[in-house]
Write a protein that holds these residues in place. Structure first.
Motif: not given
Length: 594
Positions: A260-261, A268-269, A280-286
């Motif tokens: 995280g930031s 970011e992964v 993962l980004v499309d799923r929303g984990v970030t």
């Protein structure tokens, strides 16, 4: 008074142990059944293999009436004056491994106690850990847990959960009679009695040989991650290597690390296996979900039907070192089976090891780098002790050295210009987490002193992120810290970590600097890797505390007390550090003369 802890409460208590030593204290009481005073006496020499197939080890518990391996205040080599043994207890294989790793990391001699503090301090460690666990679990863990309660937990787990012979439990725990254990031995019906007789006779039926997952009989699912760290596979990129090895176990369909930031809340992964980062980004984990909670809260988070995990069970554990969280290690089950308590504990431990590997990797890169990234940070946050002190006293403060005395606290050695010791003492009295002021020199325009600090240190935060602090000063309520990072290192995670501790911290400058070739720098680097952490701390505390001055500003006992260790332990670490230092000096001289 707590009547023992169930499995979930004990795991929560252990998870709340924020230091290596605190975890060892809790486990020695809760899993080895040691009394408070016994915890302070057991040493590496007391641990040995049991010789049985279970993999458990034996821990000899020294009697408190005999010698503790010291002669005339000095530790004996190998502990010639070995203590008489009161009894032996069995420790699980995982605890035995933890004790051996702890002894190695702390540079302990065979006769030096694992926990070299007073019994009163052991009680305080358990109390502080219980209070944190109670706060984190909304009271599910009682806040008044004591070492005696953990012994009750030891008995309860063996007698109730595992059905161990009460005679063996009595001997392992050092209880005088079986009557002490009666409260854990409830009545059995006919079926229960029959099952007990069948187990004793080895006639367990068709399922007798089936491994019990909760007893450790299943195949480990996090072992690959530990092996990646131990075998050096993760040397270049531990955040990528560990997820890959976890997926290879077959238990986890996906594994990744998210970072995280604090600047914009984005994440970011930084390493993934079993799934593409873009997925993962499309799923929303970030953006959402429990994965970010493990980063911000520093606590493991279990999931059952999390949409960002495709509705499968999973867990996110912090990957951190001491007070620094580098990110969260996340896994998703390959089937519908929820994450067990054993798996959760394994992954929490792996997260700690991963966090340490990230920090250690930065230190290693910095040591061997020809060029460094020099960064300068400023903060006027009231939580930074040096900022508060310089503002309150209208003085200038220079940090001479920082010595870690425990995993939670550091001792800062300060040079103060423009303020008298009494003024510094007044500021210390009014500051949270700052205590034990020790003045080593008084000058007309200032003084030299040291203070014990828990938190509130920009220097400590940067060091735990893998930076080497070269200069730290405070004036007019503002702290200026100059530190080195490996050349080409990403500064953002370090800056984010500092801002997480001090809201107004800002990066004032960043510059790539080629290291100059200096004889004194080469000498320091040549001997630095000879010291253990505790040896370096002892040498630094002795030097900055005035132990080597004439006349001495501090005695050995005073320096040892400041480091919160016994005088023999301090002498042991200091003597080994001096030998390493002299070896570096005279070995080089010898080679040149040849």
């Amino acid at each position: 008074m707590v009547d023992g802890l169930d499995g979930d409460a004990y795991d929560a208590l252990l998870t709340a142990a924020e230091t290596y030593r605190a975890a060892v204290v809790v486990r020695l009481a809760g899993e080895a059944g040691l009394r408070t005073g016994e915890i302070t006496r057991v040493a590496p020499r007391d641990l040995r293999d049991s010789g049985v197939a279970s993999g458990a080890s034996l821990l000899a518990v020294p009697d408190d009436s005999e010698s503790d391996g010291e002669v005339d205040g000095e530790p004996t080599s190998g502990g010639e004056a070995a203590a008489a043994i009161d009894r032996e207890t069995v420790v699980p294989a995982s605890l035995a491994s933890e004790l051996r790793r702890y002894a190695e990391s702390e540079g302990l001699a065979d006769a030096e106690p694992f926990v070299g503090v007073s019994p009163r301090r052991v009680q305080m460690i358990v109390s502080e850990t219980a209070e944190r666990a109670a706060a984190r679990t909304d009271g599910a863990v009682p806040a008044d847990v004591t070492p005696s309660d953990l012994r009750e937990t030891f008995a309860r787990r063996l007698l109730v959960d595992r059905g161990v012979d009460p005679h063996a439990v009595r001997e392992a725990g050092g209880w005088e009679t079986l009557g002490t254990l009666d409260e854990f031995l409830g009545p059995l019906d006919g079926r229960g009695i029959a099952e007990a007789f069948a187990a004793a006779g080895g006639a367990g039926g068709a399922d007798a040989g089936t491994p019990d997952p909760e007893a450790g009989g299943r195949a480990p699912t996090a072992l690959g991650g530990f092996e990646a760290l131990a075998d050096g596979e993760a040397r270049e990129s531990p955040l990528a290597a560990v997820p890959e090895r976890l997926v290879e176990s077959g238990r986890w369909a996906e594994a990744w690390v998210v970072r995280g930031s604090v600047d914009d809340g984005r994440a970011e992964v930084v390493g993934a296996a079993g799934v593409d980062r873009e997925v993962l980004v499309d799923r929303g984990v970030t953006r959402e979900g429990p994965w970010l909670g493990a980063v911000t809260d520093g606590e493991p988070v279990l999931t059952e039907s999390e949409p960002t995990a495709g509705g499968r069970p999973g867990i996110a554990v912090p990957a951190g070192y001491r007070d620094v969280t580098h990110g969260a290690l996340c896994v998703v089950a390959a089937d519908g089976a929820p994450v067990s308590d054993v798996e959760r504990r394994e992954l929490v431990a792996l997260g700690r090891c991963l966090g340490w590997a990230v920090t250690a990797g930065r230190w290693r890169d910095l040591l061997h780098s020809d060029a460094v990234t020099e960064v300068e940070f400023h903060t006027a946050d009231d939580g930074a002790f040096l900022a508060r002190a310089s503002a309150a006293l209208d003085c200038a403060i220079e940090l001479d050295s920082t010595v870690g005395v425990t995993d939670e606290a550091s001792r800062l050695y300060l040079s103060v210009a423009g303020a008298r010791p009494q003024g510094v003492a007044d500021v210390v009295d009014g500051a949270d987490g700052v205590s034990d002021l020790r003045v080593t020199e008084t000058r007309e325009d200032g003084c030299s002193a040291s203070v014990r600090v828990e938190g509130g240190s920009a220097v400590r935060t940067l060091t735990e992120h893998g930076a080497t602090v070269r200069d730290a000063t405070a004036e007019d309520g503002r702290v200026r810290v100059v530190a080195d990072l490996p050349g080409g290192a990403d500064v953002r995670p370090v800056a984010d970590g500092l801002r997480a501790a001090f809201d107004d911290a800002r990066l004032a400058s960043k510059e790539s600097v080629v290291r100059a070739s200096r004889p004194e720098s080469s000498f320091r680097e040549g001997v630095a890797d000879r010291f253990t952490d505790r040896q370096w701390a002892a040498l630094s505390a002795a030097y900055h505390g005035g132990y080597f001055d004439w006349p001495r500003e501090s005695t050995a006992e005073e320096v040892a007390d400041a480091m919160e260790v016994s005088s023999p332990t301090f002498h042991n670490h200091l003597r080994k550090a001096q030998r390493a230092l002299l070896d570096g000096l005279f070995e080089e001289d010898y080679r040149e003369r040849r």
